[in-house]
Design a protein around this motif. Sequence first.
Motif, PDB file in Angstrom:
ATOM      1  N   LEU A   5       0.832  -1.201   0.000  1.00 43.21           N
ATOM      2  CA  LEU A   5       0.000   0.000   0.000  1.00 43.21           C
ATOM      3  C   LEU A   5       0.869   1.254   0.000  1.00 43.21           C
ATOM      4  CD1 LEU A   5      -2.752   1.333   0.025  1.00 43.21           C
ATOM      5  CD2 LEU A   5      -2.794   1.054   2.516  1.00 43.21           C
ATOM      6  N   ASP A   6       1.948   1.222   0.741  1.00 46.22           N
ATOM      7  CA  ASP A   6       2.874   2.347   0.758  1.00 46.22           C
ATOM      8  C   ASP A   6       3.459   2.581  -0.637  1.00 46.22           C
ATOM      9  OD1 ASP A   6       4.242   4.445   2.160  1.00 46.22           O
ATOM     10  OD2 ASP A   6       6.061   3.210   2.046  1.00 46.22           O
ATOM     11  N   GLN A   7       3.817   1.505  -1.347  1.00 46.56           N
ATOM     12  CA  GLN A   7       4.344   1.628  -2.716  1.00 46.56           C
ATOM     13  C   GLN A   7       3.282   2.203  -3.652  1.00 46.56           C
ATOM     14  OE1 GLN A   7       5.484  -2.436  -3.437  1.00 46.56           O
ATOM     15  NE2 GLN A   7       7.632  -2.041  -2.950  1.00 46.56           N
ATOM     16  N   ALA A   8       2.044   1.754  -3.487  1.00 42.34           N
ATOM     17  CA  ALA A   8       0.961   2.243  -4.343  1.00 42.34           C
ATOM     18  C   ALA A   8       0.741   3.735  -4.140  1.00 42.34           C
ATOM     19  CB  ALA A   8      -0.320   1.467  -4.051  1.00 42.34           C
ATOM     20  N   ARG A  13       1.518   9.519  -6.181  1.00 40.79           N
ATOM     21  CA  ARG A  13       1.964  10.911  -6.033  1.00 40.79           C
ATOM     22  C   ARG A  13       2.460  11.519  -7.348  1.00 40.79           C
ATOM     23  NH1 ARG A  13       3.599   8.659  -0.998  1.00 40.79           N
ATOM     24  NH2 ARG A  13       2.596   9.762   0.718  1.00 40.79           N
ATOM     25  N   SER A  14       2.904  10.690  -8.275  1.00 41.25           N
ATOM     26  CA  SER A  14       3.423  11.202  -9.543  1.00 41.25           C
ATOM     27  C   SER A  14       2.326  11.408 -10.588  1.00 41.25           C
ATOM     28  CB  SER A  14       4.482  10.250 -10.095  1.00 41.25           C
ATOM     29  OG  SER A  14       3.888   9.018 -10.464  1.00 41.25           O
ATOM     30  N   ASP A  21      -7.285  11.870  -7.398  1.00 42.23           N
ATOM     31  CA  ASP A  21      -8.615  11.915  -6.794  1.00 42.23           C
ATOM     32  C   ASP A  21      -9.425  10.672  -7.132  1.00 42.23           C
ATOM     33  OD1 ASP A  21      -8.082  14.340  -5.607  1.00 42.23           O
ATOM     34  OD2 ASP A  21      -9.245  15.521  -7.042  1.00 42.23           O
ATOM     35  N   ASP A  22      -9.315  10.194  -8.378  1.00 43.90           N
ATOM     36  CA  ASP A  22     -10.027   8.973  -8.766  1.00 43.90           C
ATOM     37  C   ASP A  22      -9.586   7.790  -7.911  1.00 43.90           C
ATOM     38  OD1 ASP A  22     -11.418  10.342 -10.736  1.00 43.90           O
ATOM     39  OD2 ASP A  22     -10.100   9.680 -12.370  1.00 43.90           O
TER      40      ASP A  22
END
Length: 75
Positions: A5-8, A13-14, A21-22
């Motif tokens: 989840l942290d990687q996702a 962020r990019s 938002d989606d």
Amino acid sequence: MTKLLDQALEAERSLPPDAQDDIARVVLQLAGSDEASVTFSPDERAAITASKAAAARGEFATEEQVRSVWAKHGL
């Protein structure tokens, strides 16, 4: 938070703000939050209203019209 989840979230962020938002709405919906919602523009609301009115009048696409749209998009 899990590593995946942290990687996702880091990858998110990019992305452009609309895409972020989606993704946020999907995550909120999966988490069971009532905050996830879709906001329609005035044009989208008008199109939905017009579509509902047409359906109430029994105005639907013919089979030929549907086939034509499918063919246009290679389906």
